[in-house]
Design a protein around this motif. Structure first.
Motif, PDB file in Angstrom:
ATOM      1  N   LEU A  32       0.819  -1.205   0.000  1.00 46.48           N
ATOM      2  CA  LEU A  32       0.000   0.000   0.000  1.00 46.48           C
ATOM      3  C   LEU A  32       0.857   1.262   0.000  1.00 46.48           C
ATOM      4  CD1 LEU A  32      -2.782  -1.128   2.501  1.00 46.48           C
ATOM      5  CD2 LEU A  32      -3.015  -0.819   0.024  1.00 46.48           C
ATOM      6  N   VAL A  33       1.983   1.224   0.714  1.00 41.57           N
ATOM      7  CA  VAL A  33       2.910   2.360   0.693  1.00 41.57           C
ATOM      8  C   VAL A  33       3.478   2.554  -0.712  1.00 41.57           C
ATOM      9  CG1 VAL A  33       5.136   3.210   1.532  1.00 41.57           C
ATOM     10  CG2 VAL A  33       3.486   2.266   3.151  1.00 41.57           C
ATOM     11  N   ASN A  34       3.878   1.476  -1.325  1.00 42.35           N
ATOM     12  CA  ASN A  34       4.439   1.564  -2.682  1.00 42.35           C
ATOM     13  C   ASN A  34       3.415   2.059  -3.692  1.00 42.35           C
ATOM     14  OD1 ASN A  34       7.013   0.685  -1.951  1.00 42.35           O
ATOM     15  ND2 ASN A  34       6.510  -1.481  -2.244  1.00 42.35           N
ATOM     16  N   GLN A  35       2.143   1.842  -3.405  1.00 42.26           N
ATOM     17  CA  GLN A  35       1.071   2.311  -4.284  1.00 42.26           C
ATOM     18  C   GLN A  35       0.639   3.742  -3.947  1.00 42.26           C
ATOM     19  OE1 GLN A  35      -1.895  -0.716  -3.585  1.00 42.26           O
ATOM     20  NE2 GLN A  35      -1.075  -2.088  -5.160  1.00 42.26           N
ATOM     21  N   GLY A  36       1.188   4.282  -2.883  1.00 42.10           N
ATOM     22  CA  GLY A  36       0.799   5.628  -2.464  1.00 42.10           C
ATOM     23  C   GLY A  36      -0.506   5.689  -1.705  1.00 42.10           C
ATOM     24  N   LEU A  37      -1.046   4.540  -1.310  1.00 48.02           N
ATOM     25  CA  LEU A  37      -2.315   4.499  -0.580  1.00 48.02           C
ATOM     26  C   LEU A  37      -2.106   4.637   0.919  1.00 48.02           C
ATOM     27  CD1 LEU A  37      -4.025   1.680  -2.643  1.00 48.02           C
ATOM     28  CD2 LEU A  37      -4.429   4.142  -2.790  1.00 48.02           C
ATOM     29  N   MET A  38      -0.883   4.381   1.357  1.00 46.11           N
ATOM     30  CA  MET A  38      -0.452   4.692   2.711  1.00 46.11           C
ATOM     31  C   MET A  38       0.870   5.448   2.596  1.00 46.11           C
ATOM     32  SD  MET A  38      -1.213   1.192   4.894  1.00 46.11           S
ATOM     33  CE  MET A  38      -1.362   2.020   6.488  1.00 46.11           C
ATOM     34  N   LEU A  39       1.133   6.354   3.540  1.00 42.03           N
ATOM     35  CA  LEU A  39       2.359   7.130   3.516  1.00 42.03           C
ATOM     36  C   LEU A  39       2.950   7.194   4.921  1.00 42.03           C
ATOM     37  CD1 LEU A  39       1.096  10.077   1.269  1.00 42.03           C
ATOM     38  CD2 LEU A  39       2.766   8.333   0.595  1.00 42.03           C
ATOM     39  N   PRO A  40       4.298   7.234   5.011  1.00 43.37           N
ATOM     40  CA  PRO A  40       4.928   7.356   6.333  1.00 43.37           C
ATOM     41  C   PRO A  40       4.746   8.770   6.868  1.00 43.37           C
ATOM     42  CG  PRO A  40       6.598   7.378   4.605  1.00 43.37           C
ATOM     43  CD  PRO A  40       5.289   7.101   3.927  1.00 43.37           C
ATOM     44  N   LEU A  41       3.728   8.953   7.676  1.00 47.05           N
ATOM     45  CA  LEU A  41       3.352  10.281   8.144  1.00 47.05           C
ATOM     46  C   LEU A  41       4.176  10.664   9.372  1.00 47.05           C
ATOM     47  CD1 LEU A  41       1.365  12.688   7.910  1.00 47.05           C
ATOM     48  CD2 LEU A  41      -0.140  11.443   9.478  1.00 47.05           C
ATOM     49  N   MET A  42       4.944  11.740   9.241  1.00 48.95           N
ATOM     50  CA  MET A  42       5.727  12.225  10.379  1.00 48.95           C
ATOM     51  C   MET A  42       4.894  13.134  11.266  1.00 48.95           C
ATOM     52  SD  MET A  42       9.249  14.432  10.437  1.00 48.95           S
ATOM     53  CE  MET A  42       9.713  15.264  11.974  1.00 48.95           C
ATOM     54  N   GLU A  43       4.243  14.126  10.649  1.00 45.17           N
ATOM     55  CA  GLU A  43       3.413  15.053  11.409  1.00 45.17           C
ATOM     56  C   GLU A  43       2.474  15.782  10.461  1.00 45.17           C
ATOM     57  OE1 GLU A  43       5.696  18.128  13.307  1.00 45.17           O
ATOM     58  OE2 GLU A  43       7.000  18.434  11.574  1.00 45.17           O
ATOM     59  N   GLU A  44       1.444  16.362  11.034  1.00 40.99           N
ATOM     60  CA  GLU A  44       0.501  17.194  10.286  1.00 40.99           C
ATOM     61  C   GLU A  44       0.058  18.312  11.214  1.00 40.99           C
ATOM     62  OE1 GLU A  44      -2.747  14.648   9.097  1.00 40.99           O
ATOM     63  OE2 GLU A  44      -2.613  13.470  10.917  1.00 40.99           O
ATOM     64  N   PHE A  45      -0.012  19.527  10.680  1.00 38.74           N
ATOM     65  CA  PHE A  45      -0.311  20.667  11.546  1.00 38.74           C
ATOM     66  C   PHE A  45      -0.830  21.840  10.718  1.00 38.74           C
ATOM     67  CE2 PHE A  45       4.145  20.520  10.384  1.00 38.74           C
ATOM     68  CZ  PHE A  45       4.444  21.808   9.958  1.00 38.74           C
ATOM     69  N   TYR A  46      -1.622  22.651  11.373  1.00 43.82           N
ATOM     70  CA  TYR A  46      -2.213  23.847  10.756  1.00 43.82           C
ATOM     71  C   TYR A  46      -1.413  25.061  11.217  1.00 43.82           C
ATOM     72  CZ  TYR A  46      -5.943  27.153   9.432  1.00 43.82           C
ATOM     73  OH  TYR A  46      -6.669  28.163   8.868  1.00 43.82           O
ATOM     74  N   THR A  47      -0.935  25.855  10.264  1.00 44.94           N
ATOM     75  CA  THR A  47      -0.081  26.979  10.619  1.00 44.94           C
ATOM     76  C   THR A  47      -0.120  28.027   9.497  1.00 44.94           C
ATOM     77  OG1 THR A  47       2.119  27.601  11.432  1.00 44.94           O
ATOM     78  CG2 THR A  47       2.038  25.969   9.646  1.00 44.94           C
ATOM     79  N   ILE A  48       0.829  28.926   9.539  1.00 44.73           N
ATOM     80  CA  ILE A  48       0.978  29.949   8.508  1.00 44.73           C
ATOM     81  C   ILE A  48       2.176  29.591   7.632  1.00 44.73           C
ATOM     82  CG2 ILE A  48       1.406  32.403   8.046  1.00 44.73           C
ATOM     83  CD1 ILE A  48      -1.285  31.912   9.336  1.00 44.73           C
ATOM     84  N   GLN A  49       1.976  29.567   6.326  1.00 45.25           N
ATOM     85  CA  GLN A  49       3.107  29.342   5.417  1.00 45.25           C
ATOM     86  C   GLN A  49       4.105  30.471   5.612  1.00 45.25           C
ATOM     87  OE1 GLN A  49       5.606  28.092   3.701  1.00 45.25           O
ATOM     88  NE2 GLN A  49       4.305  27.032   2.205  1.00 45.25           N
ATOM     89  N   GLY A  50       5.351  30.104   5.892  1.00 44.60           N
ATOM     90  CA  GLY A  50       6.343  31.114   6.231  1.00 44.60           C
ATOM     91  C   GLY A  50       7.277  31.509   5.116  1.00 44.60           C
ATOM     92  N   GLU A  51       7.268  30.763   3.995  1.00 44.42           N
ATOM     93  CA  GLU A  51       8.295  30.957   2.984  1.00 44.42           C
ATOM     94  C   GLU A  51       7.696  31.145   1.596  1.00 44.42           C
ATOM     95  OE1 GLU A  51      10.883  27.581   3.132  1.00 44.42           O
ATOM     96  OE2 GLU A  51      11.114  27.649   5.297  1.00 44.42           O
ATOM     97  N   GLY A  52       8.485  31.780   0.736  1.00 45.01           N
ATOM     98  CA  GLY A  52       8.157  31.821  -0.677  1.00 45.01           C
ATOM     99  C   GLY A  52       6.922  32.640  -1.026  1.00 45.01           C
ATOM    100  N   PHE A  53       6.326  32.311  -2.166  1.00 43.72           N
ATOM    101  CA  PHE A  53       5.249  33.105  -2.745  1.00 43.72           C
ATOM    102  C   PHE A  53       4.028  33.189  -1.831  1.00 43.72           C
ATOM    103  CE2 PHE A  53       1.476  33.585  -5.448  1.00 43.72           C
ATOM    104  CZ  PHE A  53       1.823  34.717  -6.172  1.00 43.72           C
ATOM    105  N   HIS A  54       3.701  32.105  -1.127  1.00 40.08           N
ATOM    106  CA  HIS A  54       2.471  32.043  -0.337  1.00 40.08           C
ATOM    107  C   HIS A  54       2.696  32.371   1.140  1.00 40.08           C
ATOM    108  CE1 HIS A  54      -0.119  30.504  -3.546  1.00 40.08           C
ATOM    109  NE2 HIS A  54       0.903  29.771  -3.923  1.00 40.08           N
ATOM    110  N   LYS A  55       3.808  33.003   1.455  1.00 31.39           N
ATOM    111  CA  LYS A  55       4.064  33.340   2.865  1.00 31.39           C
ATOM    112  C   LYS A  55       2.916  34.177   3.424  1.00 31.39           C
ATOM    113  CE  LYS A  55       6.937  37.391   1.781  1.00 31.39           C
ATOM    114  NZ  LYS A  55       6.825  37.247   0.326  1.00 31.39           N
ATOM    115  N   GLY A  56       2.568  33.904   4.666  1.00 31.97           N
ATOM    116  CA  GLY A  56       1.466  34.601   5.312  1.00 31.97           C
ATOM    117  C   GLY A  56       0.119  33.929   5.140  1.00 31.97           C
ATOM    118  N   THR A  57       0.065  32.872   4.330  1.00 35.79           N
ATOM    119  CA  THR A  57      -1.185  32.169   4.056  1.00 35.79           C
ATOM    120  C   THR A  57      -1.396  31.041   5.061  1.00 35.79           C
ATOM    121  OG1 THR A  57      -0.970  32.613   1.681  1.00 35.79           O
ATOM    122  CG2 THR A  57      -2.462  30.829   2.326  1.00 35.79           C
ATOM    123  N   ALA A  58      -2.587  30.951   5.618  1.00 37.60           N
ATOM    124  CA  ALA A  58      -2.916  29.820   6.482  1.00 37.60           C
ATOM    125  C   ALA A  58      -2.951  28.542   5.648  1.00 37.60           C
ATOM    126  CB  ALA A  58      -4.261  30.050   7.169  1.00 37.60           C
ATOM    127  N   ALA A  59      -2.308  27.505   6.136  1.00 39.07           N
ATOM    128  CA  ALA A  59      -2.225  26.260   5.366  1.00 39.07           C
ATOM    129  C   ALA A  59      -2.068  25.071   6.307  1.00 39.07           C
ATOM    130  CB  ALA A  59      -1.053  26.306   4.390  1.00 39.07           C
TER     131      ALA A  59
END
Length: 210
Positions: free
Chosen positions: A9-36
């Protein structure tokens, strides 16, 4: 679920090794300041010595997680989803982005481009690294090029990479955080002399947010 089934399933992309997930503000590049909503996928063999998330490198330390679970979490927080790592293109991003797009979510990726491009993306931030260069069509597809500047030679590398991108790609130079006081004046001077470039700063670190 037995290990062999999980690996399939990992090799098929149906499962992924998830390290973390979080809601924050994009800090870099073109979309800096955007909630993501950020999804950090484990696994990376690019090996940048200044990487600030080295704990992401070993995919086996992060639990294989079903993409349905990932998407159901993401949709609660934001319509802008940033996939980062690690190096997310280590894995097939097709199933995850298909599921995100089915929820009418905007898909962004931050990648070194060290592996072939997979997935459907509204925004591709290409941040190439010298020790494992981008491959395939990603130079043609990238919306922004973000080169991390650790020393003066990185400006030469930046120009070499910019020459390979498409004409609409936005060009950024970003100081490596640990040497920012040293390299920011150099970057500012370079951008003023070469205004096709823009300065990107890790504003989330100045704001003290994730």
């Amino acid at each position: 679920m037995v290990k062999e089934e999980v690996l399939t399933l990992v090799n098929q992309g149906l499962m992924l090794p998830l390290m973390e997930e979080f809601y924050t503000i994009q800090g870099e590049g073109f979309h800096k300041g955007t909630a993501a909503y950020f999804i950090r996928v484990g696994g990376c063999d690019v090996g940048c010595h200044w990487c600030d998330v080295k704990e992401s490198w070993d995919a086996e330390t992060h639990p294989p997680t079903g993409i349905d679970h990932i998407v159901n979490n993401a949709v609660k927080y934001s319509d802008t989803i940033v996939i980062t790592g690690g190096e997310p293109l280590t894995w097939d991003m097709g199933p995850l982005t298909k599921a995100l797009k089915a929820k009418n979510l905007k898909t962004h990726i931050e990648t070194s481009g060290a592996y072939p491009l997979s997935g459907t993306w509204d925004w591709i931030c290409l941040s190439p690294k010298k020790n494992k260069l981008p491959e395939g069509i990603i130079y043609d597809k990238a919306h922004e090029l973000k080169v991390i500047v650790f020393n003066k030679h990185d400006l030469i590398f930046a120009e070499e990479q910019a020459a390979k991108t498409n004409k609409d790609c936005i060009l950024y130079l970003q100081p490596e955080w640990s040497v920012r006081d040293k390299v920011v004046p150099m970057i500012v001077d370079y951008v003023m002399q070469n205004p096709k470039w823009k300065v990107s700063l890790q504003t989330h670190k100045y704001l003290n947010i994730p």
